[in-house]
Design a protein around this motif. Structure first.
Motif, PDB file in Angstrom:
ATOM      1  N   THR A 178      15.805  -0.665   3.820  1.00  0.00           N
ATOM      2  CA  THR A 178      17.121  -0.431   4.085  1.00  0.00           C
ATOM      3  C   THR A 178      17.155  -1.601   4.546  1.00  0.00           C
ATOM      4  OG1 THR A 178      17.026   0.785   6.405  1.00  0.00           O
ATOM      5  CG2 THR A 178      17.472   2.087   4.792  1.00  0.00           C
ATOM      6  N   ARG A 179      16.759  -2.686   5.376  1.00  0.00           N
ATOM      7  CA  ARG A 179      17.114  -3.618   5.410  1.00  0.00           C
ATOM      8  C   ARG A 179      17.054  -4.878   5.164  1.00  0.00           C
ATOM      9  NH1 ARG A 179      13.177  -1.516  10.512  1.00  0.00           N
ATOM     10  NH2 ARG A 179      14.448   0.634  10.621  1.00  0.00           N
ATOM     11  N   VAL A 180      16.849  -5.233   4.112  1.00  0.00           N
ATOM     12  CA  VAL A 180      15.991  -6.310   3.111  1.00  0.00           C
ATOM     13  C   VAL A 180      16.968  -6.543   1.625  1.00  0.00           C
ATOM     14  CG1 VAL A 180      13.656  -6.149   4.193  1.00  0.00           C
ATOM     15  CG2 VAL A 180      14.296  -4.871   1.947  1.00  0.00           C
ATOM     16  N   ASP A 181      17.383  -7.544   1.274  1.00  0.00           N
ATOM     17  CA  ASP A 181      17.684  -7.180  -0.536  1.00  0.00           C
ATOM     18  C   ASP A 181      16.931  -7.188  -1.317  1.00  0.00           C
ATOM     19  OD1 ASP A 181      20.038  -8.255   0.471  1.00  0.00           O
ATOM     20  OD2 ASP A 181      19.256 -11.089   0.652  1.00  0.00           O
ATOM     21  N   GLU A 182      15.710  -7.343  -1.344  1.00  0.00           N
ATOM     22  CA  GLU A 182      14.487  -7.160  -2.105  1.00  0.00           C
ATOM     23  C   GLU A 182      12.942  -7.346  -1.417  1.00  0.00           C
ATOM     24  OE1 GLU A 182      14.468  -9.809  -5.343  1.00  0.00           O
ATOM     25  OE2 GLU A 182      14.894 -11.394  -4.315  1.00  0.00           O
ATOM     26  N   GLY A 183      12.528  -6.455  -1.801  1.00  0.00           N
ATOM     27  CA  GLY A 183      10.820  -5.874  -0.913  1.00  0.00           C
ATOM     28  C   GLY A 183      10.294  -5.009  -2.688  1.00  0.00           C
ATOM     29  N   PHE A 184       8.572  -5.500  -2.534  1.00  0.00           N
ATOM     30  CA  PHE A 184       7.182  -4.814  -2.719  1.00  0.00           C
ATOM     31  C   PHE A 184       7.207  -4.751  -1.723  1.00  0.00           C
ATOM     32  CE2 PHE A 184       6.843  -8.770  -4.322  1.00  0.00           C
ATOM     33  CZ  PHE A 184       5.341  -9.304  -4.125  1.00  0.00           C
ATOM     34  N   SER A 185       5.676  -2.818  -1.556  1.00  0.00           N
ATOM     35  CA  SER A 185       4.401  -3.528  -1.783  1.00  0.00           C
ATOM     36  C   SER A 185       3.324  -3.338  -2.747  1.00  0.00           C
ATOM     37  CB  SER A 185       4.088  -2.410  -0.462  1.00  0.00           C
ATOM     38  OG  SER A 185       4.294  -1.168  -1.935  1.00  0.00           O
ATOM     39  N   PHE A 186       2.025  -4.375  -1.975  1.00  0.00           N
ATOM     40  CA  PHE A 186       1.549  -4.517  -3.287  1.00  0.00           C
ATOM     41  C   PHE A 186       0.145  -4.026  -2.413  1.00  0.00           C
ATOM     42  CE2 PHE A 186       1.370  -8.581  -1.091  1.00  0.00           C
ATOM     43  CZ  PHE A 186       0.099  -8.138  -1.247  1.00  0.00           C
ATOM     44  N   ALA A 187      -1.047  -3.430  -3.465  1.00  0.00           N
ATOM     45  CA  ALA A 187      -2.822  -3.480  -3.216  1.00  0.00           C
ATOM     46  C   ALA A 187      -3.424  -3.892  -4.916  1.00  0.00           C
ATOM     47  CB  ALA A 187      -2.541  -1.794  -3.062  1.00  0.00           C
ATOM     48  N   LEU A 188      -4.234  -4.629  -4.339  1.00  0.00           N
ATOM     49  CA  LEU A 188      -5.611  -4.987  -4.881  1.00  0.00           C
ATOM     50  C   LEU A 188      -6.579  -4.003  -5.112  1.00  0.00           C
ATOM     51  CD1 LEU A 188      -6.545  -6.720  -7.504  1.00  0.00           C
ATOM     52  CD2 LEU A 188      -6.827  -8.221  -5.592  1.00  0.00           C
ATOM     53  N   VAL A 189      -6.547  -3.144  -5.915  1.00  0.00           N
ATOM     54  CA  VAL A 189      -7.666  -2.024  -5.703  1.00  0.00           C
ATOM     55  C   VAL A 189      -8.846  -2.594  -6.858  1.00  0.00           C
ATOM     56  CG1 VAL A 189      -7.877   0.436  -6.569  1.00  0.00           C
ATOM     57  CG2 VAL A 189      -5.800  -0.407  -5.806  1.00  0.00           C
ATOM     58  N   GLY A 190      -9.986  -1.477  -6.332  1.00  0.00           N
ATOM     59  CA  GLY A 190     -11.777  -2.535  -7.205  1.00  0.00           C
ATOM     60  C   GLY A 190     -11.199  -0.990  -7.580  1.00  0.00           C
ATOM     61  N   GLY A 191     -13.013  -1.168  -8.189  1.00  0.00           N
ATOM     62  CA  GLY A 191     -13.576  -0.441  -9.471  1.00  0.00           C
ATOM     63  C   GLY A 191     -13.294   1.033  -9.005  1.00  0.00           C
ATOM     64  N   ASP A 192     -14.277   1.094  -7.302  1.00  0.00           N
ATOM     65  CA  ASP A 192     -13.924   2.038  -6.733  1.00  0.00           C
ATOM     66  C   ASP A 192     -12.807   3.047  -6.360  1.00  0.00           C
ATOM     67  OD1 ASP A 192     -13.050   0.028  -4.726  1.00  0.00           O
ATOM     68  OD2 ASP A 192     -15.319   0.071  -3.101  1.00  0.00           O
ATOM     69  N   GLY A 193     -11.919   2.657  -6.555  1.00  0.00           N
ATOM     70  CA  GLY A 193     -10.522   2.893  -6.479  1.00  0.00           C
ATOM     71  C   GLY A 193      -9.747   2.287  -4.700  1.00  0.00           C
ATOM     72  N   VAL A 194     -10.589   1.793  -4.349  1.00  0.00           N
ATOM     73  CA  VAL A 194     -10.267   1.469  -2.703  1.00  0.00           C
ATOM     74  C   VAL A 194      -9.438   0.098  -2.990  1.00  0.00           C
ATOM     75  CG1 VAL A 194     -11.161   1.154  -0.764  1.00  0.00           C
ATOM     76  CG2 VAL A 194     -12.137   2.886  -1.840  1.00  0.00           C
ATOM     77  N   ALA A 195      -8.844   0.010  -2.319  1.00  0.00           N
ATOM     78  CA  ALA A 195      -7.969  -1.835  -2.126  1.00  0.00           C
ATOM     79  C   ALA A 195      -8.146  -2.250  -0.571  1.00  0.00           C
ATOM     80  CB  ALA A 195      -6.943  -0.980  -1.394  1.00  0.00           C
ATOM     81  N   ARG A 196      -8.685  -2.960  -1.393  1.00  0.00           N
ATOM     82  CA  ARG A 196      -9.761  -4.487  -0.011  1.00  0.00           C
ATOM     83  C   ARG A 196      -8.342  -5.774  -0.076  1.00  0.00           C
ATOM     84  NH1 ARG A 196     -12.806  -1.645  -3.052  1.00  0.00           N
ATOM     85  NH2 ARG A 196     -14.388  -1.546  -2.035  1.00  0.00           N
ATOM     86  N   TYR A 197      -6.830  -5.521  -0.672  1.00  0.00           N
ATOM     87  CA  TYR A 197      -5.997  -6.095  -0.527  1.00  0.00           C
ATOM     88  C   TYR A 197      -4.745  -5.581  -1.059  1.00  0.00           C
ATOM     89  CZ  TYR A 197      -3.130 -11.222  -1.633  1.00  0.00           C
ATOM     90  OH  TYR A 197      -2.178 -12.152  -1.491  1.00  0.00           O
ATOM     91  N   VAL A 198      -3.325  -6.016   0.522  1.00  0.00           N
ATOM     92  CA  VAL A 198      -2.782  -4.915   0.424  1.00  0.00           C
ATOM     93  C   VAL A 198      -1.263  -6.234   1.880  1.00  0.00           C
ATOM     94  CG1 VAL A 198      -3.688  -2.938   0.352  1.00  0.00           C
ATOM     95  CG2 VAL A 198      -3.330  -4.179   2.660  1.00  0.00           C
TER      96      VAL A 198
END
Length: 341
Positions: free
Chosen positions: A273-293
Motif C-alpha cells: 500500500t506504500r509503493v508505486d511498484e515493487g516485487f519480491s524475488f527468490a532464486l530457488v535451487g534444484g531441491d526447491g529451497v531458495a538461497r537468494y531472496v
C-alpha cells in the motif's frame, strides 16, 4: 571558534551545522563578548524508516551487527559559487586504498593540477588547485581517515581567489570525521542515515544547505551471513527506468520467482500500500529451497533493494543464521514506511 565546542552530529539525514555569527558591538565597560552561533537549520528527517524485531513465527531476529556504506553523498553549503562537502564511506577500501582519493590524484596528474599534501583531524590526503584556463578555478581537498573519505570543493567563480582559498582553509579547520553510527552492534531499530562528518561553517556561508545521499547501504550480519538494505535516489523517471532494468536483470540471471508486492498476500496490506511498484524475488535451487531472496520497490525517485544471498550451500549447512538472514528481507519490507513526502 574553538572546534571542541562543535555540537555532536544528530542521528538524522543532515548533521547539525553550526553557523558562526558576528560579535555584538564591544562593550566599553567590559571584555568583548565571544561570538555566538546563529541558529542552525533544522535537520530534515530520513525519508523512510524500518524495523527488524524478534518474531519466531516469521523466523526474524535482530542481527548481530551492522556496517554502513555510502557510495556517494554530498552537502552543498552554497550553490554559486559552489561550496560543497562530499563524502564516501567504503569499508572495503580504507585509508590509502580509498578509490575516491586515488581517482582524484589520477585526475589531477592527467590535467596538471597543482597539488600539496593535506591533513585534517587525523586524516591525510591532498589539496588540488584546478584551473581550466578561464578565470574560475576550483580548490579541492580530499582527505581519508579509516573508511571515510571527505572532499571539500570550492569554486572561485568571479570572486577573489584568495578569499575562496581562505574559505576553503577555514572549512578544513572546522571539519571533523564522525564515524559513530557507521558500524557496530545493531541498535535495535532502523539505522538512520547520517553524515560521516561535522563542520563549523564560517561566517558568510548561510545556506540554505542541501544534502544528497545518492547511494546508501547497510549490511546486517548474522554470524557469517548477511542481509543487505540498499537505498538510492534519482529523478523519478530515471528511478522508474532503473527499477525495470533491475527486474529484467534478475530475470536474465535466472530469478524467475517474482511477485508483485501489491498483490502478494504477505505484503499487500503493508508494503504493497506504500509503493508505486515493487516485487519480491527468490532464486530457488534444484531441491526447491531458495538461497537468494529479496524485495525491490520504488516510490517516486527513491528505490530500495533488500536482499539476502547465502550462496550455494547444502541443506545440511542451513542453521539459525542462514534462516534469519533469509527471513530478514520480508520482515524489513513489512515494517517499511515513508516518513517524508
Amino acid at each position: 571558534m574553538n572546534t571542541a565546542t562543535a555540537p555532536r552530529l544528530l542521528a538524522a539525514l543532515l548533521a547539525t551545522v553550526t553557523l558562526a555569527a558576528g560579535c555584538d558591538r564591544p562593550s566599553t565597560t567590559g571584555p568583548e563578548p565571544a561570538p555566538s552561533p546563529a541558529p542552525a537549520p533544522s535537520p530534515p528527517q530520513p525519508a523512510y524508516a524500518w524495523e527488524l524485531a524478534e518474531d519466531a513465527e516469521q523466523h526474524t531476529r535482530v542481527p548481530d551487527a551492522y556496517t554502513v556504506t555510502y557510495l556517494s553523498g554530498s552537502v552543498t553549503l552554497r550553490k554559486d559559487p559552489r561550496v560543497l562537502i562530499g563524502f564516501r564511506v567504503d569499508p572495503a577500501h580504507p585509508g590509502s586504498d580509498s578509490e575516491l582519493l586515488k581517482s582524484n590524484i589520477s585526475n589531477a596528474a592527467q590535467h596538471g593540477w597543482a597539488s600539496t599534501p593535506a591533513a585534517v583531524d587525523g586524516g591525510t590526503g591532498v589539496t588540488f588547485v584546478a584551473n581550466d584556463g578561464r578565470q574560475d578555478a576550483t580548490v579541492k581537498t580530499v582527505v581519508v581517515k579509516g573508511s571515510i573519505t571527505l572532499t571539500v570543493n570550492i569554486d572561485t567563480g568571479t570572486a577573489d581567489a584568495l578569499a575562496a582559498r581562505d574559505l576553503h582553509d577555514k572549512l578544513l579547520a572546522g571539519l571533523r570525521f564522525h564515524a559513530d553510527g557507521l558500524s557496530g552492534q545493531y541498535p535495535g531499530a532502523a539505522v538512520a542515515p547520517q553524515l560521516p562528518f561535522t563542520v563549523q561553517v564560517p561566517p558568510g556561508v548561510s545556506g540554505p544547505f542541501t544534502t544528497d545521499l545518492a547511494a546508501y547501504t547497510v549490511d546486517l550480519s548474522y554470524g557469517s551471513r548477511k542481509t543487505t538494505v540498499s537505498v538510492w535516489s534519482q529523478e523519478p523517471s530515471a528511478a522508474a527506468s532503473a527499477f525495470t532494468a533491475t527486474r529484467d536483470g534478475l530475470r536474465r540471471a535466472g530469478v524467475r520467482h517474482q511477485n508483485d508486492v501489491r498483490t502478494l498476500p504477505a505484503l499487500k496490506d503493508s508494503l504493497g500500500t506504500r509503493v508505486d511498484e515493487g516485487f519480491s524475488f527468490a532464486l530457488v535451487g534444484g531441491d526447491g529451497v531458495a538461497r537468494y531472496v529479496g524485495v525491490v520497490f520504488r516510490r517516486g525517485g527513491i528505490t530500495a533493494r533488500v536482499f539476502a544471498n547465502v550462496g550455494d550451500i547444502s541443506l545440511e549447512q542451513f542453521d539459525d543464521d542462514v534462516t534469519a538472514a533469509l527471513a530478514a528481507p520480508m520482515g524489513i519490507a513489512r515494517s517499511w514506511r515513508w516518513t517524508a513526502g
